[in-house]
Enzyme design. Structure first.
Site, PDB file in Angstrom:
ATOM      1  N   SER A 142     -76.837 -16.096  25.992  1.00 41.18           N
ATOM      2  CA  SER A 142     -76.744 -15.094  27.069  1.00 41.18           C
ATOM      3  C   SER A 142     -77.896 -15.287  28.043  1.00 41.18           C
ATOM      4  CB  SER A 142     -76.760 -13.666  26.510  1.00 41.18           C
ATOM      5  OG  SER A 142     -77.972 -13.380  25.857  1.00 41.18           O
ATOM      6  N   GLY A 143     -77.554 -15.925  29.177  1.00 35.87           N
ATOM      7  CA  GLY A 143     -78.535 -16.129  30.236  1.00 35.87           C
ATOM      8  C   GLY A 143     -78.264 -15.142  31.347  1.00 35.87           C
ATOM      9  N   ILE A 169     -88.796 -18.694  26.541  1.00 37.83           N
ATOM     10  CA  ILE A 169     -89.754 -17.593  26.665  1.00 37.83           C
ATOM     11  C   ILE A 169     -91.121 -18.120  27.111  1.00 37.83           C
ATOM     12  CG2 ILE A 169     -90.885 -15.669  25.494  1.00 37.83           C
ATOM     13  CD1 ILE A 169     -87.759 -15.451  25.965  1.00 37.83           C
ATOM     14  N   GLU A 375     -85.737 -15.088  36.386  1.00 40.12           N
ATOM     15  CA  GLU A 375     -85.771 -13.695  36.872  1.00 40.12           C
ATOM     16  C   GLU A 375     -84.418 -13.315  37.501  1.00 40.12           C
ATOM     17  OE1 GLU A 375     -88.667 -11.818  36.570  1.00 40.12           O
ATOM     18  OE2 GLU A 375     -89.988 -13.400  35.927  1.00 40.12           O
ATOM     19  N   ASN A 378     -80.284 -17.421  41.383  1.00 43.39           N
ATOM     20  CA  ASN A 378     -79.952 -17.056  42.759  1.00 43.39           C
ATOM     21  C   ASN A 378     -78.458 -16.814  42.949  1.00 43.39           C
ATOM     22  OD1 ASN A 378     -82.640 -17.162  43.201  1.00 43.39           O
ATOM     23  ND2 ASN A 378     -82.586 -18.701  44.813  1.00 43.39           N
TER      24      ASN A 378
END
Length: 392
Positions: A142-143, A169, A375, A378
């Site tokens: 799960s990305g 991580i 994060e 895009n």
């Protein structure tokens, strides 16, 4: 080694619209980047050194918990102040600054969503960087679809038993505090909770250190939980609140990582400017070539546009505006894409020299490429913006 001429930050590019206090923060961060980071950037990259002592020096300036409240050792600064600081630090070493931005995000999550006991237990040592933190959301399966995470936390008395693993991580294995998203309930985002683990907890282990294209001054490992016992008192917020906490952390994280991209792009513009002035071909400096003049002008223009977007989003987040999350996504998308293009163009302007590790520009290219992925990719940023526009 050609280091970054970070001292020559042109005012019109970096300081426009800032208060005197913010300009002072910027100057302190730039001085630190120039003296403590830039001279070591290439070595940290080549030898894969996690520069713990340098980061602790940065923490003495207040950079370990920039937007954490002062009663637990934080600097209590705004999101815009934070963006200005990370941009300036990133001119000295983007990879190290990017890790510091993740550490700051973790400290903020504990400060914002922890109870008083948790805040006073964890935050002071994070703000001083006596201890370092890692953010654990992404898993092997799960990305971008983070809400489908599988790491389970089964309640057993006053503890949770964690089983599962996290991937990619930052700091994993070298850091001390792990802010972990895990499943305490059913499927989907509402079944996710957030717990804080300390290194040395039985059942907590780490995968091999990953070999990466960039970001080599911070280790990256899988974080593995095998019947890992965590006290219920280490849970941040209520059960089922974890996904919301994770996303709120990432809104700031997106501004932070975009700010790191700004610093890398700014340093690359200065390196290109210097190279065009010094390098001669066809009997004259490259700076006399109008095509290259125009490309440099475009790079500087795109940098200023990206900076304005990032700082606008930082203000929106600070003010708690309704459109803050979408503005953060827009800023992250635009700034990381544009800044990578700027760094890549700066490398091209160096010709063959740009491909040598003796020249800093290639490291900026390698270090910020991943900012378009982490994060929230895009592509996910585009999804967030589109959903907001279409209300789907």
């Amino acid at each position: 080694v050609t280091s970054t001429p970070v001292g020559s930050f042109p005012g019109f590019l970096a300081s426009a619209g800032l208060t005197e206090e913010q300009k002072e923060f910027q100057k302190v961060a730039l001085d630190f980047a120039t003296k403590e980071m830039a001279p070591h950037m290439a070595e940290w990259d080549e030898k894969e050194i996690f520069p713990v002592e340098t980061m602790r020096k940065a923490a003495q300036l207040g950079f370990g918990g920039i937007y954490v409240r002062p009663d637990v050792g934080g600097s209590g600064l705004s999101r815009l102040d934070t963006s200005v600081i990370f941009e300036a630090l990133s001119t000295g070493c983007t990879s190290t600054t990017a890790y510091m931005s993740i550490h700051n995000m973790c400290a903020w999550m504990i400060d914002s969503f922890g109870n008083e006991e948790q805040r006073h237990k964890f935050c002071p040592s994070l703000c001083s960087m006596e201890k370092f933190a890692s953010y654990c959301l992404t898993e092997p399966g799960s990305g971008s679809d983070a809400a489908s995470l599988l790491t389970s936390a089964k309640r057993k008395g006053d503890t949770y038993i964690l089983n599962g693993s996290k991937a990619f991580i930052s700091g994993g294995g070298d850091t001390d505090i792990y802010v972990v998203m895990c499943r305490t309930g059913g499927p989907g985002p509402k079944g996710i909770s957030c717990v804080v683990l300390e290194k040395g907890t039985p059942g907590l282990s780490f995968g091999k250190k990953e070999k990466k294209v960039g970001w080599n001054s911070q280790p990256t490992r899988a974080v593995i939980f095998e019947d890992c016992v965590v006290p219920v008192e280490n849970r941040l917020g209520a059960e089922g609140q974890g996904f919301s906490i994770a996303m709120k952390g990432l809104n700031g994280g997106r501004i932070n990582i975009a700010s790191c991209s700004l610093g890398a792009a700014h340093a690359s513009v200065l390196l290109a400017q210097e190279h065009l002035t010094v390098r001669k071909q066809f009997g004259e400096p490259l700076a006399n070539n109008q095509y290259l003049q125009f490309r440099l002008a475009e790079m500087a223009t795109r940098l200023v546009a990206a900076r304005l977007m990032v700082r606008n989003a930082a203000r929106a987040l600070q003010e708690g505006r309704e459109d803050a999350a979408v503005l953060c996504s827009m800023a992250k998308l635009f700034a990381t894409d544009e800044c990578f293009a700027i760094c890549n163009q700066a490398l091209q302007m160096h010709g063959g020299y740009g491909y040598l590790k003796d020249y800093a520009v290639q490291q900026f290219v390698r270090d910020i490429r991943v900012h378009q992925i982490l994060e929230g990719t895009n592509e996910v940023m585009r999804m967030i913006v589109a959903r907001n526009l279409l209300q789907v």
